[in-house]
Design a protein around this motif. Structure first.
Motif, PDB file in Angstrom:
ATOM      1  N   LEU A   1      30.621  40.898  51.389  1.00  0.00           N
ATOM      2  CA  LEU A   1      32.064  40.652  51.534  1.00  0.00           C
ATOM      3  C   LEU A   1      32.399  39.185  51.282  1.00  0.00           C
ATOM      4  N   ALA A   2      31.561  38.293  51.798  1.00  0.00           N
ATOM      5  CA  ALA A   2      31.783  36.855  51.608  1.00  0.00           C
ATOM      6  C   ALA A   2      31.657  36.473  50.138  1.00  0.00           C
ATOM      7  N   ILE A   3      30.656  37.037  49.460  1.00  0.00           N
ATOM      8  CA  ILE A   3      30.478  36.748  48.029  1.00  0.00           C
ATOM      9  C   ILE A   3      31.677  37.250  47.228  1.00  0.00           C
ATOM     10  N   LYS A   4      32.097  38.487  47.480  1.00  0.00           N
ATOM     11  CA  LYS A   4      33.242  39.052  46.752  1.00  0.00           C
ATOM     12  C   LYS A   4      34.491  38.213  46.948  1.00  0.00           C
ATOM     13  N   ARG A   5      34.736  37.799  48.196  1.00  0.00           N
ATOM     14  CA  ARG A   5      35.932  37.015  48.499  1.00  0.00           C
ATOM     15  C   ARG A   5      35.911  35.680  47.779  1.00  0.00           C
ATOM     16  N   ASN A   6      34.799  34.988  47.843  1.00  0.00           N
ATOM     17  CA  ASN A   6      34.722  33.650  47.260  1.00  0.00           C
ATOM     18  C   ASN A   6      34.615  33.668  45.736  1.00  0.00           C
ATOM     19  N   VAL A   7      33.945  34.662  45.184  1.00  0.00           N
ATOM     20  CA  VAL A   7      33.883  34.781  43.717  1.00  0.00           C
ATOM     21  C   VAL A   7      35.276  35.080  43.159  1.00  0.00           C
ATOM     22  N   LYS A   8      36.029  35.920  43.869  1.00  0.00           N
ATOM     23  CA  LYS A   8      37.397  36.225  43.433  1.00  0.00           C
ATOM     24  C   LYS A   8      38.254  34.964  43.426  1.00  0.00           C
ATOM     25  N   LEU A   9      38.156  34.159  44.478  1.00  0.00           N
ATOM     26  CA  LEU A   9      38.908  32.910  44.535  1.00  0.00           C
ATOM     27  C   LEU A   9      38.483  31.955  43.418  1.00  0.00           C
ATOM     28  N   PHE A  10      37.186  31.896  43.160  1.00  0.00           N
ATOM     29  CA  PHE A  10      36.643  31.030  42.110  1.00  0.00           C
ATOM     30  C   PHE A  10      37.157  31.452  40.733  1.00  0.00           C
ATOM     31  N   ILE A  11      37.150  32.766  40.464  1.00  0.00           N
ATOM     32  CA  ILE A  11      37.626  33.272  39.177  1.00  0.00           C
ATOM     33  C   ILE A  11      39.116  32.982  38.995  1.00  0.00           C
ATOM     34  N   LEU A  12      39.894  33.173  40.059  1.00  0.00           N
ATOM     35  CA  LEU A  12      41.333  32.911  39.972  1.00  0.00           C
ATOM     36  C   LEU A  12      41.617  31.440  39.681  1.00  0.00           C
ATOM     37  N   LEU A  13      40.854  30.549  40.325  1.00  0.00           N
ATOM     38  CA  LEU A  13      41.033  29.118  40.060  1.00  0.00           C
ATOM     39  C   LEU A  13      40.743  28.795  38.596  1.00  0.00           C
ATOM     40  N   TYR A  14      39.683  29.370  38.064  1.00  0.00           N
ATOM     41  CA  TYR A  14      39.312  29.118  36.664  1.00  0.00           C
ATOM     42  C   TYR A  14      40.352  29.699  35.704  1.00  0.00           C
ATOM     43  N   LEU A  15      40.821  30.923  35.998  1.00  0.00           N
ATOM     44  CA  LEU A  15      41.796  31.563  35.116  1.00  0.00           C
ATOM     45  C   LEU A  15      43.114  30.783  35.080  1.00  0.00           C
ATOM     46  N   PHE A  16      43.568  30.331  36.248  1.00  0.00           N
ATOM     47  CA  PHE A  16      44.825  29.585  36.285  1.00  0.00           C
ATOM     48  C   PHE A  16      44.684  28.196  35.680  1.00  0.00           C
ATOM     49  N   SER A  17      43.452  27.670  35.633  1.00  0.00           N
ATOM     50  CA  SER A  17      43.256  26.367  34.989  1.00  0.00           C
ATOM     51  C   SER A  17      43.451  26.453  33.479  1.00  0.00           C
ATOM     52  N   LEU A  18      43.499  27.675  32.942  1.00  0.00           N
ATOM     53  CA  LEU A  18      43.749  27.871  31.516  1.00  0.00           C
ATOM     54  C   LEU A  18      45.233  27.921  31.188  1.00  0.00           C
TER      55      LEU A  18
END
Length: 217
Positions: A71-88
């Motif tokens: 659960l912790a991995i899923k939550r943090n990976v999702k946040l990480f992906i969103l940060l990267y996507l919005f940086s585009l």
């Protein structure tokens, strides 16, 4: 002979994006605490019984650490992906400011909730929910935001540049591809840190919360 001047090392300053992140996180925590206190009659009263029963039953529950880890991995990976996507996108600055504000606000509500229920001991209780994984996650997310901010600036300048601005005659697609490849080492590093933080949350934070609930409360 001329005296040799020794170069003094200047301390590295915190990136502007990190300062903005911390500023909005602090504002969010303060706002969350104030909101929690203003709404304590209408918001917290119905939740008090459920919250206390759930928390007090934690020591007796059979909680699988692997489930917490996933659960912790899923939550943090999702946040990480969103940060990267919005940086585009051009929404990057607004997104990471909103991300910081929201993260601070939710933690402020949780802090206010614990203080209302347990007084000053609620602060210790609140810290038990966050430690020790937060000591790793805070610098990791600051590092991610600083990197994404720099990546955003390079990516936007790359997409907005004209062929005449290209000294080496690279096409825009080639520059984007090269820029994307350069991100892999950092992405892998972040995934390693996220995995480590999630492991700490499952294997250190959970026993800490169970011990605190069983011995202190």
């Amino acid at each position: 002979m001329k005296p040799v001047l020794k170069k003094t090392k200047t301390p590295k300053k915190l990136p502007v994006s990190c300062k903005i992140t911390l500023f909005f996180a602090i504002i969010g925590i303060i706002t969350g605490c104030i909101t929690g206190n203003l709404l304590k009659e209408n918001l917290y009263s119905p939740l008090t019984t459920i919250y206390n029963e759930t928390i007090n039953n934690i020591p007796g529950l059979d909680i699988d650490k692997s489930d917490i880890f996933l659960l912790a991995i899923k939550r943090n990976v999702k946040l990480f992906i969103l940060l990267y996507l919005f940086s585009l996108t051009n929404l990057w600055t607004y997104y990471y400011c909103a991300f910081s504000l929201y993260t601070g606000f939710t933690n402020g509500l949780l802090l206010a909730f614990n203080i209302i229920l347990h007084g000053i001991n609620g602060t210790i209780r609140f810290l038990c929910y966050l430690l020790p994984q937060t000591l790793l996650f805070i610098p990791v997310y600051l590092m991610i935001i600083a990197h994404c901010d720099n990546f955003h600036n390079i990516f936007i300048s790359c997409t907005s540049s004209t062929p005449y601005d290209n000294t080496y005659n690279y096409s825009t697609k080639q520059k984007k591809g090269k820029l994307a490849i350069q991100q892999f080492p950092f992405i892998i590093l972040c995934l390693v840190f996220i995995t480590a933080g999630s492991f700490i949350e499952a294997n250190l934070n959970l026993p800490l919360v169970i011990w605190y609930m069983g011995h202190i409360i």
